[in-house]
Design an enzyme around this catalytic site. Sequence first.
Site, PDB file in Angstrom:
ATOM      1  CG  LEU A  50      -2.011  -1.133   1.163  1.00 54.42           C
ATOM      2  CD1 LEU A  50      -2.771  -0.886   2.547  1.00 54.42           C
ATOM      3  CD2 LEU A  50      -2.958  -0.903   0.225  1.00 54.42           C
ATOM      4  N   GLY A  51       2.099   1.163   0.567  1.00 51.59           N
ATOM      5  CA  GLY A  51       2.888   2.363   0.717  1.00 51.59           C
ATOM      6  C   GLY A  51       4.178   1.912   1.318  1.00 51.59           C
ATOM      7  CD  GLN A  52       8.141   0.073  -0.831  1.00 50.26           C
ATOM      8  OE1 GLN A  52       8.341   0.488  -1.818  1.00 50.26           O
ATOM      9  NE2 GLN A  52       8.753  -1.025  -0.404  1.00 50.26           N
ATOM     10  N   GLY A  75       9.913   5.727   5.309  1.00 55.03           N
ATOM     11  CA  GLY A  75      11.263   5.616   6.152  1.00 55.03           C
ATOM     12  C   GLY A  75      11.025   4.589   7.264  1.00 55.03           C
ATOM     13  N   GLY A 119       9.230   1.942   7.119  1.00 52.41           N
ATOM     14  CA  GLY A 119       8.955   0.398   6.679  1.00 52.41           C
ATOM     15  C   GLY A 119       7.952   0.480   5.576  1.00 52.41           C
ATOM     16  CB  THR A 120       6.771  -2.124   3.408  1.00 51.75           C
ATOM     17  OG1 THR A 120       8.267  -1.755   2.942  1.00 51.75           O
ATOM     18  CG2 THR A 120       5.880  -2.452   2.097  1.00 51.75           C
ATOM     19  CB  VAL A 121       1.757   0.005   4.855  1.00 46.61           C
ATOM     20  CG1 VAL A 121       0.468  -0.207   5.165  1.00 46.61           C
ATOM     21  CG2 VAL A 121       2.309   1.047   6.001  1.00 46.61           C
ATOM     22  CE  LYS A 178       3.495   1.738  10.530  1.00 46.47           C
ATOM     23  NZ  LYS A 178       3.713   2.803  11.601  1.00 46.47           N
ATOM     24  CG  ASP A 227       5.633  13.426  12.094  1.00 41.42           C
ATOM     25  OD1 ASP A 227       5.436  14.170  11.792  1.00 41.42           O
ATOM     26  OD2 ASP A 227       5.887  12.123  11.437  1.00 41.42           O
TER      27      ASP A 227
END
Length: 327
Positions: free
Chosen positions: A111-113, A115, A117-119, A133, A233
């Site tokens: 789904l996305g990457q 800083g 990690g990867t989802v 995640k 954040d």
Amino acid sequence: MKNGAGCNPIPVPDHRLPLISIALDGYEGDGMKNGAGCNPIPVPDHRLPLISIALGRQRKIINLREKFFQQNGGIMLQQRSNCEGSVQSAKIVTADDLKKATNNHHESRVLGQGGQGTVYKGILSDNTIVAIKKSKVADQSQTRIEQFINEVIILSQVNHTNVVKLLGCCLESQVPLLVYEFITDGTLYDHIHAVGHNTSSMTWENRLSIATETATVLSYLHPAVSTPIIHRDVKSTNILLDDNYTAKVSDFGASRLIPIDQSQLTTLVQGTLGYLDPEYFHTSQLSEKSDVYGFGAVLVELLTGKKSLSFDRPEVERNLTKYLFPQ
């Protein structure tokens, strides 16, 4: 003859005995009652080495899982859970279940990457769709582990309709994994800046609703929970949207719990340029105002449709919030 040897039958050997001997395969002895008898030949149990190998492998797997549990901060999680308590406990999910859910972390499920990690998009055995995640293998620093554990602790204490729900976690794999509810329509950043979306589809009503829902989350985190939480954040990439444009605040890895008797906390500066509170940046004093500043940057982004930070703009305009609200 009467006085001679007489006439006696010649003894006939019983040829059935060899047949009996042949028929009793797996036995030994002469078969005689007064002799060696007929006893089963002991057969060695060849299963024993296989059982030994299986037990050895199982022991190695258990030891490896224990190693990963400690390496991924399991002890720290237990200690912090005991000290800080939690509203709800995240379900423990096995690494095998998550491999199946993501088709062995196949690239088609990404789904996305970022800083951290990867989802992946995952489908659990009960057909529940989730977001998983997976931390970077290379980033197993103490800081990253603390962020991971911090997110589990924080989200275990949060119960708000506009916060992404943590459904489970896995510590017994090479890298830690977190399982969240699946939010269907990407990030607010994607919608504002047309990353795979049509900006005209997000109306002013949608934008104002997203702003209001995000504000209610901060209002809940800061004074409403038992121990105030600073997100640390707040930015458009950490606000997810569903098909109805309902906002879901995510990514609490950098968040901090603020003791009730303190209004601020000294920490290492962490955040994203363009959303980072200048006062926090210069003093390292983290407070609720830091989140409010980030939210203000998101508001400006929503209203103008421009990126909060862009090096494509003239230097004086790079940081949009500073440019519009100079100190």
